[in-house]
Design a protein around this motif. Structure first.
Motif, PDB file in Angstrom:
ATOM      1  N   THR A  55     -14.033 -11.166 -30.218  1.00 36.06           N
ATOM      2  CA  THR A  55     -14.710 -11.792 -28.998  1.00 36.06           C
ATOM      3  C   THR A  55     -14.791 -11.140 -27.782  1.00 36.06           C
ATOM      4  OG1 THR A  55     -12.343 -12.416 -28.476  1.00 36.06           O
ATOM      5  CG2 THR A  55     -13.096 -13.951 -29.784  1.00 36.06           C
ATOM      6  N   VAL A  56     -14.600  -9.691 -27.968  1.00 33.51           N
ATOM      7  CA  VAL A  56     -14.624  -8.853 -26.779  1.00 33.51           C
ATOM      8  C   VAL A  56     -15.631  -7.780 -27.147  1.00 33.51           C
ATOM      9  CG1 VAL A  56     -12.420  -9.417 -25.865  1.00 33.51           C
ATOM     10  CG2 VAL A  56     -12.869  -7.335 -27.421  1.00 33.51           C
ATOM     11  N   ARG A  79      -6.926   0.615 -32.445  1.00 29.03           N
ATOM     12  CA  ARG A  79      -6.615  -0.890 -33.005  1.00 29.03           C
ATOM     13  C   ARG A  79      -5.931  -1.764 -31.926  1.00 29.03           C
ATOM     14  NH1 ARG A  79      -8.365  -1.986 -38.074  1.00 29.03           N
ATOM     15  NH2 ARG A  79      -8.613  -0.045 -39.512  1.00 29.03           N
ATOM     16  N   HIS A 114       0.501   1.823 -30.421  1.00 32.24           N
ATOM     17  CA  HIS A 114       1.026   2.288 -31.865  1.00 32.24           C
ATOM     18  C   HIS A 114       0.224   3.228 -32.460  1.00 32.24           C
ATOM     19  CE1 HIS A 114      -2.222  -0.264 -33.699  1.00 32.24           C
ATOM     20  NE2 HIS A 114      -1.817   0.250 -34.484  1.00 32.24           N
ATOM     21  N   THR A 122      -5.801  -3.884 -16.583  1.00 30.65           N
ATOM     22  CA  THR A 122      -4.714  -2.953 -17.368  1.00 30.65           C
ATOM     23  C   THR A 122      -4.194  -1.946 -16.414  1.00 30.65           C
ATOM     24  OG1 THR A 122      -5.336  -3.749 -19.653  1.00 30.65           O
ATOM     25  CG2 THR A 122      -3.857  -1.793 -19.487  1.00 30.65           C
ATOM     26  N   PRO A 182     -10.335 -13.082 -23.186  1.00 32.40           N
ATOM     27  CA  PRO A 182     -11.864 -12.764 -23.222  1.00 32.40           C
ATOM     28  C   PRO A 182     -12.545 -13.872 -22.428  1.00 32.40           C
ATOM     29  CG  PRO A 182     -10.894 -12.449 -25.370  1.00 32.40           C
ATOM     30  CD  PRO A 182      -9.700 -13.068 -24.508  1.00 32.40           C
ATOM     31  N   GLY A 241      -7.278  -8.910 -14.091  1.00 27.22           N
ATOM     32  CA  GLY A 241      -7.782  -8.606 -15.396  1.00 27.22           C
ATOM     33  C   GLY A 241      -7.762  -6.957 -15.469  1.00 27.22           C
ATOM     34  N   MET A 273     -12.114   0.581 -23.846  1.00 25.66           N
ATOM     35  CA  MET A 273     -12.081  -0.711 -24.579  1.00 25.66           C
ATOM     36  C   MET A 273     -11.733  -1.905 -23.588  1.00 25.66           C
ATOM     37  SD  MET A 273      -9.824   0.291 -27.894  1.00 25.66           S
ATOM     38  CE  MET A 273      -8.165   0.558 -27.319  1.00 25.66           C
ATOM     39  N   TRP A 274     -12.114  -3.127 -24.051  1.00 20.79           N
ATOM     40  CA  TRP A 274     -11.840  -4.564 -23.170  1.00 20.79           C
ATOM     41  C   TRP A 274     -10.253  -4.531 -23.031  1.00 20.79           C
ATOM     42  CZ3 TRP A 274      -8.565  -8.667 -23.725  1.00 20.79           C
ATOM     43  CH2 TRP A 274      -8.826  -9.622 -22.622  1.00 20.79           C
ATOM     44  N   ALA A 275      -9.501  -4.283 -23.993  1.00 19.20           N
ATOM     45  CA  ALA A 275      -7.962  -4.224 -23.903  1.00 19.20           C
ATOM     46  C   ALA A 275      -7.478  -3.394 -22.930  1.00 19.20           C
ATOM     47  CB  ALA A 275      -7.319  -3.876 -25.364  1.00 19.20           C
ATOM     48  N   THR A 276      -8.119  -2.152 -22.738  1.00 20.81           N
ATOM     49  CA  THR A 276      -7.746  -1.065 -21.614  1.00 20.81           C
ATOM     50  C   THR A 276      -8.384  -1.368 -20.246  1.00 20.81           C
ATOM     51  OG1 THR A 276      -9.220   0.586 -21.895  1.00 20.81           O
ATOM     52  CG2 THR A 276      -7.340   0.529 -23.735  1.00 20.81           C
ATOM     53  N   GLY A 277      -9.270  -2.442 -20.055  1.00 23.11           N
ATOM     54  CA  GLY A 277      -9.876  -2.625 -18.843  1.00 23.11           C
ATOM     55  C   GLY A 277     -10.424  -4.010 -18.912  1.00 23.11           C
ATOM     56  N   PRO A 278     -10.004  -5.167 -19.022  1.00 23.68           N
ATOM     57  CA  PRO A 278     -10.770  -6.318 -19.200  1.00 23.68           C
ATOM     58  C   PRO A 278     -11.661  -6.607 -17.887  1.00 23.68           C
ATOM     59  CG  PRO A 278      -8.402  -6.821 -19.746  1.00 23.68           C
ATOM     60  CD  PRO A 278      -8.541  -5.542 -19.154  1.00 23.68           C
ATOM     61  N   ALA A 279     -11.287  -6.227 -16.764  1.00 20.63           N
ATOM     62  CA  ALA A 279     -12.064  -6.516 -15.681  1.00 20.63           C
ATOM     63  C   ALA A 279     -13.176  -5.449 -15.616  1.00 20.63           C
ATOM     64  CB  ALA A 279     -11.550  -6.645 -14.314  1.00 20.63           C
ATOM     65  N   TRP A 335      -3.317   1.161 -15.591  1.00 19.47           N
ATOM     66  CA  TRP A 335      -2.990   2.641 -16.101  1.00 19.47           C
ATOM     67  C   TRP A 335      -1.961   3.269 -15.121  1.00 19.47           C
ATOM     68  CZ3 TRP A 335      -4.800   5.186 -20.489  1.00 19.47           C
ATOM     69  CH2 TRP A 335      -5.975   4.488 -21.266  1.00 19.47           C
ATOM     70  N   LYS A 390     -16.989  11.507 -34.510  1.00 20.01           N
ATOM     71  CA  LYS A 390     -18.192  11.068 -33.592  1.00 20.01           C
ATOM     72  C   LYS A 390     -19.004  12.117 -33.358  1.00 20.01           C
ATOM     73  CE  LYS A 390     -18.979   7.614 -30.284  1.00 20.01           C
ATOM     74  NZ  LYS A 390     -18.543   6.662 -29.428  1.00 20.01           N
ATOM     75  N   ARG A 393     -16.773   1.436 -25.568  1.00 18.73           N
ATOM     76  CA  ARG A 393     -16.648   2.988 -26.306  1.00 18.73           C
ATOM     77  C   ARG A 393     -17.473   3.144 -27.306  1.00 18.73           C
ATOM     78  NH1 ARG A 393     -13.191   3.189 -30.665  1.00 18.73           N
ATOM     79  NH2 ARG A 393     -12.651   1.424 -31.480  1.00 18.73           N
ATOM     80  N   ASP A 394     -18.143   2.026 -28.151  1.00 25.62           N
ATOM     81  CA  ASP A 394     -18.709   2.042 -29.195  1.00 25.62           C
ATOM     82  C   ASP A 394     -20.489   1.884 -28.787  1.00 25.62           C
ATOM     83  OD1 ASP A 394     -16.912   2.252 -30.776  1.00 25.62           O
ATOM     84  OD2 ASP A 394     -16.517   0.238 -31.138  1.00 25.62           O
ATOM     85  N   GLU A 401     -15.705  -6.737 -18.099  1.00 24.92           N
ATOM     86  CA  GLU A 401     -16.480  -7.841 -17.880  1.00 24.92           C
ATOM     87  C   GLU A 401     -17.276  -7.761 -16.592  1.00 24.92           C
ATOM     88  OE1 GLU A 401     -14.425 -11.490 -18.477  1.00 24.92           O
ATOM     89  OE2 GLU A 401     -13.442 -10.866 -20.608  1.00 24.92           O
ATOM     90  N   VAL A 461     -12.595 -13.077 -16.630  1.00 23.44           N
ATOM     91  CA  VAL A 461     -13.255 -12.472 -15.295  1.00 23.44           C
ATOM     92  C   VAL A 461     -14.417 -12.620 -15.183  1.00 23.44           C
ATOM     93  CG1 VAL A 461     -13.632 -10.112 -14.308  1.00 23.44           C
ATOM     94  CG2 VAL A 461     -11.267 -10.517 -15.660  1.00 23.44           C
ATOM     95  N   ALA A 462     -15.386 -12.626 -16.374  1.00 26.25           N
ATOM     96  CA  ALA A 462     -16.869 -12.964 -16.152  1.00 26.25           C
ATOM     97  C   ALA A 462     -17.047 -14.265 -15.659  1.00 26.25           C
ATOM     98  CB  ALA A 462     -17.488 -12.845 -17.478  1.00 26.25           C
ATOM     99  N   VAL A 466     -10.322  -9.166  -9.927  1.00 30.41           N
ATOM    100  CA  VAL A 466      -9.997  -7.741 -10.583  1.00 30.41           C
ATOM    101  C   VAL A 466      -8.630  -7.480 -11.015  1.00 30.41           C
ATOM    102  CG1 VAL A 466     -10.385  -5.442 -10.357  1.00 30.41           C
ATOM    103  CG2 VAL A 466     -12.392  -6.853  -9.795  1.00 30.41           C
TER     104      VAL A 466
END
Lengths: 465, 465
Positions: free
Chosen positions: B335-336, B327, A431, A69, A35, A67, B104-110, A71, A186, B340-341, B113, A38-39, A64
């Motif tokens: 920290t991220v 999750r 998971h 994931t 975390p 940083g 989410m951050w985990a699915t796209g940190p760059a 897909w 939601k 989405r929220d 950020e 990248v910033a 980029v």
């Protein structure tokens, strides 16, 4: 930027994308950035003078890509696929260049009509029932938004139209299985019903599909308590395990009680392109609305959710607004579709182009081959898991997702296994919990995934276990 | 499609876009197609075999272009500008190629950020108050969605958090001026408040800006009647005439009564890039949320609305959902940011890239030059209108929009004038009603608009009149 400057940088950008796709198999599936990494690479303020994008491709490579994931990686087995493809990117490029804001027919006739035709093409591709043919479709950004739209139309109908002017008065309930997507909760929340309005209907413990008799009991209990049953969301291919709710029985109950039936086939709906998967549409002629995501498994980049409603007037009656500054002759003629009244936002871009490009490039046969590849690879993986006594497959897997776990081990052991596999960077799985137990999910669907990616991933899992 | 096939077609697509931009000035601004014309040109079903996009560029020229209202045309003066630019299209192209789903951050940190940093860059560019700096921004698809998000956060706060679980219980009110955008009514409706919840506050007849004393009276009347004042939406640059509500006075009232203040600067917010327009931010330190649309006047293609909230926890408390399948360790570390929220949909694409490309290419100076060009051209047009006794300018015009009409003529005459001007295809204007009268709107802002487009349009208007 002049057209010539755009040509020069545009060709470089096309080359960058092509090269990125070529490099993908060698990249770790998920970046290893922490975390803030990248910033920290970016300046704290925009430049005073333009830098003419000098060094932009190096920055993409250095900041980029590490940083990201990936897909589109052939070993990205996390969540559900979020396919893109060459033709989809080209369609997006043309759409971005046109810069159309197609909020109404008058502001984008082609944007509107190509969308109407493409949604009919998709209905044809999937073999949807007649009630969804002939201009009943619209693109939303996501299945979340489609569910929300269905919730609003259902509330409008269930309230006899009072909802539009008076808001939520009295108690309404929304029903979905315990495996329904979080976007249903939601949608109910943001529609002003509150989380409490959502009834989590029991599933069959083996198929993980909604039990119709439990749905009926819940509806009857609500009616007895003075709560108005407004909406049932049935799922074709749940997010956890791709369970398929029994639409014919659910639809009959919805008819009996006059409840709006929305069918969420976000991921699995694409499978109906293949005749051998048309069974997933059984009972769909009882639905009021239906959606699936071309941006998941249909080679079309995010965002592109396809939503159909049996009676589009249900949407426009609920959602139309008409300020003076949007009045125009075409709208008032009553002969055109203004998609702004089929969604929450006002503006919209020309997303139908990417569908047009994808459907033309691949054709029905190419789409079917893509779906069948994904399914075959998932079945290959499931067979391998079954052949190893240390593992168990925990749910039916008719599509491209396989849920499995270490047999007889606790959640912590399975969680550790997942973490260690993913830490290698050679694949990415996620998971879920099934019947209270932690399980691993492997979702196939990227167009570049081949047998050796599946076999190598299975080998890695075996060795790590 | 292989990377090499993509290279070939990608270069052709870049060339097509560049050529389209070059041809734009010669095209009629609005197509002359009739309803159904575009759809009639397309086959009724997708092809069985892929056509490998053969002839696609001809089809774009023959089917799409004639059916397009050219928002990027230098004489598109309708609605508000919906700018795009070369760097924006390049950013979208790279984003489409990456195919990131950054929920989410985990699915796209760059993806996450770069967005956080770009929103801070924008806050810097516009001189926003400190309360909106340091990770308080997020991209929404449109100002409509930003208003909706603000409505939800306001309801959550006004209900003491009960809204999230129990829904809308009791009566809440939303306040905006009689000139507020239709999306405010739509947001209240889809949030379950109903159209009746919206209080249309009187404006000053000259400035067309909200009268704070009328707002205060409405809030007091609601409180006396047991209605909870939940949200005030003030507008910086109304859609009809770009009126500017007096934020300092409105903000003080919101503080006094504990009402959420959302500021909608969808169009005009971009002007604050120029120091001489920073006055539009006066009072913004009293707002709870603020939005403007880079996709209107800031050279960034649709969709890209920038929303800031003083306390992002107001969004996450209202909007978070956490199913097991989402999750992940990064989220749970706290920290991220998981955007989405911060929105209604779950998925999101990498829209920050186009902002990065635009801000780098133009720099602060380039952005300012673009805004100043638009304003100067609008002022030139207004001066010309004023110099002709047959016309009158009907509202203040500090930005790029001029509202005018034939002096002493009735609505029908003005409506006829507009229709005849637009029928030439040489420009496109729209209309609104101001103080009950039909008026024409000329909105400048396309980066390609020059003095001669303004002068030619004015000459056409004079001759047609």
């Amino acid at each position: 930027m002049t057209p010539d400057e755009f040509r020069e940088l545009g060709h470089a950008a096309v080359e960058w994308v092509a090269r990125y796709w070529e490099r993908l198999p060698e990249l770790p599936v998920a970046g290893s950035v922490r975390p803030g990494d990248v910033a920290a690479e970016l300046p704290g303020a925009p430049p005073d003078k333009g830098d003419r994008l000098e060094g932009i491709f190096t920055d993409l490579d250095d900041v980029v890509v590490p940083g990201t994931t990936h897909w589109q990686h052939p070993a990205h087995f996390a969540y559900f696929p979020a396919n893109t493809s060459g033709p989809s990117v080209l369609g997006d490029l043309i759409g971005a260049g046109l810069g159309t804001q197609g909020m109404m027919w008058a502001t984008g006739p082609a944007c509107t009509e190509v969308e109407t035709v493409m949604l009919d093409w998709l209905a044809d591709l999937l073999g949807l029932p007649e009630r969804f043919r002939g201009g009943k479709g619209v693109i939303q950004d996501s299945a979340s938004s489609a569910t929300f739209i269905a919730t609003l139309a259902a509330l409008h109908r269930a309230s006899g139209g009072a909802w539009r002017t008076d808001g939520v008065r009295g108690s309404f309930a929304v029903y979905t299985s315990s495996q329904g997507h979080s976007s249903i909760e939601k949608a109910a929340r943001v529609a002003g019903l509150g989380d409490k309005a959502v009834r989590s209907i029991e599933v069959d413990p083996s198929s993980l599909a909604m039990r119709p008799e439990a749905l009926r009991a819940a509806i009857e209990a609500d009616r007895a308590a003075g709560v108005v049953p407004a909406l049932v969301v049935a799922t074709i291919g749940t997010t956890s395990t791709t369970a398929v709710d029994p639409l014919p029985a659910i639809g009959a109950i919805c008819r009996e009680f006059g409840v709006w039936l929305h069918v969420d086939a976000a991921y699995a709906g694409a499978a109906a392109a293949c005749p051998e998967f048309r069974w997933i549409n059984d009972g769909l002629d009882l639905a009021d609305s239906y959606c699936f995501d071309p941006h998941k498994w249909l080679l079309t980049g995010f965002d592109c959710d396809a939503l159909w409603v049996a009676d589009p007037a249900d949407l426009t009656r609920a959602l139309s607004v008409l300020p003076e500054f949007l009045r125009n002759a075409a709208s008032e003629s009553g002969t055109v579709v203004d998609y702004r009244d089929w969604q929450v936002p006002l503006g919209r871009r020309f997303r139908a182009l990417k569908l047009w490009f994808v459907l033309r490039w691949y054709g029905v046969e190419g789409i079917r081959a893509h779906i069948r590849d994904g399914v075959a690879l998932a079945q290959r993986f499931a067979a391998a898991v079954r052949a190893d006594d240390r593992f168990e497959v925990v749910a039916p897997h008719p599509f491209g997702l396989v849920c499995f776990r270490l047999r007889g081990e606790d959640d912590a052991a399975n969680e550790t296994l997942l973490r260690r596999i993913n830490e290698t960077g050679r694949c990415l799985l996620t998971h879920t919990k099934v019947r209270g137990q932690y399980v691993l999910r492997l979702a196939v669907g990227a167009p570049s995934t081949r047998t050796d990616h599946i076999d190598a991933t299975w080998k890695l899992i075996q060795e790590t276990a």
